[in-house]
Design a protein around this motif. Structure first.
Motif, PDB file in Angstrom:
ATOM      1  N   THR A  19      43.360  13.469  -6.009  1.00  0.00           N
ATOM      2  CA  THR A  19      44.423  13.749  -5.768  1.00  0.00           C
ATOM      3  C   THR A  19      46.022  14.051  -6.066  1.00  0.00           C
ATOM      4  O   THR A  19      47.067  14.259  -6.369  1.00  0.00           O
ATOM      5  CB  THR A  19      44.464  13.909  -3.276  1.00  0.00           C
ATOM      6  N   SER A  56      39.633  22.349  -3.339  1.00  0.00           N
ATOM      7  CA  SER A  56      40.817  21.609  -2.009  1.00  0.00           C
ATOM      8  C   SER A  56      40.974  20.967  -2.414  1.00  0.00           C
ATOM      9  O   SER A  56      42.728  20.522  -1.715  1.00  0.00           O
ATOM     10  CB  SER A  56      39.399  20.932  -0.990  1.00  0.00           C
ATOM     11  N   GLU A  60      45.623  20.577  -1.883  1.00  0.00           N
ATOM     12  CA  GLU A  60      45.734  19.988  -1.378  1.00  0.00           C
ATOM     13  C   GLU A  60      47.442  19.295  -1.822  1.00  0.00           C
ATOM     14  O   GLU A  60      48.668  19.517  -1.951  1.00  0.00           O
ATOM     15  CB  GLU A  60      45.537  18.797  -1.307  1.00  0.00           C
TER      16      GLU A  60
END
Length: 239
Positions: A19, A56, A60
């Motif tokens: 991320t 995902s 994010e």
């Protein structure tokens, strides 16, 4: 993979810390591509393929950019840049200069008092009926998790985030994103105690009642009561 014919390449990333790596890579891509406010970002699927990450992770990162006021998503159209960023200017997590978890949590608590007490008071003044419904829904989820599972850390965070949103001040979620890693240490079962700060639980319903009543002074009071219990538990569990 090339996104467009004249844009720089986005390279696949290693598995670790994806991320944060995607956030940095996308900010760097925006800078190298000389994208300006109003320009559309590559589609979600293009980012997934170019960076070799899952949906995902991409979502994010886009959510974090939205919270920071960098992009906006338009339904059926895509994600658009609101202001230019670079890897050096986009959100980087704060680091806390403390050797022990106790000291780190107490330092974070000092900042939470200022932010959350004011957020609660502003929410009591500015909340809409829709905001109030969301806060109550998050509170009900928190109470259910607390009573059924015995732990409600993630639901607790969601409750406080809903209050931030009800301030209708975009700086609150931006500040939260800047401090997310430090703040989330409160919701990661500190000291390996799932019952951490459990004594603060009843005050959350009282905080909601104060916001619903449009009483900023009482909302501030109940927020500080929650954080006082947290401080006492930190000091007690760290002995």
């Amino acid at each position: 993979m090339n996104i467009g014919n004249t844009r720089p390449d986005l390279q696949p990333l290693p598995p670790a810390d994806r991320t944060r790596a995607v956030l940095k890579a996308l900010a760097d891509y925006i800078e190298r591509s000389k994208l300006k406010a109003g320009d559309r970002l590559p589609a979600e699927r293009e980012l997934m393929q170019a960076l070799a990450v899952g949906r995902s992770t991409v979502r994010e990162v886009i959510r974090q950019f939205q919270a920071l006021g960098v992009v906006e998503s338009r339904k059926g159209s895509g994600t658009y840049l609101l202001r230019a960023v670079s890897a050096g200017t986009v959100h980087m997590p704060l680091s806390i200069d403390a050797m022990h978890l106790r000291d780190a949590l107490l330092k974070t608590l000092d900042v939470r008092r200022g932010l959350e007490a004011e957020a609660g008071a502003l929410a009591a003044i500015r909340r809409t009926p829709e905001d109030l419904a969301t806060i109550e829904a998050r509170l009900n989820e928190m109470e259910y998790a607390h009573n059924v599972k015995g732990s409600s850390s993630r639901e607790d965070l969601a409750f406080h985030l809903a209050i931030y949103d009800a301030t209708h001040n975009s700086l609150f979620p931006q500040l939260l994103e800047q401090m997310r890693e430090a703040f989330e240490r409160f919701w990661d079962r500190p000291f390996d105690r799932p019952d951490f700060a459990r004594r603060s639980f009843p005050f959350h319903r009282q905080l909601y009642d104060a916001i619903a009543a449009g009483d900023p002074a009482r909302a501030r009071e109940k927020t500080l009561a929650i954080l006082q219990v947290v401080e006492e538990d930190i000091k007690d569990m760290a002995k």
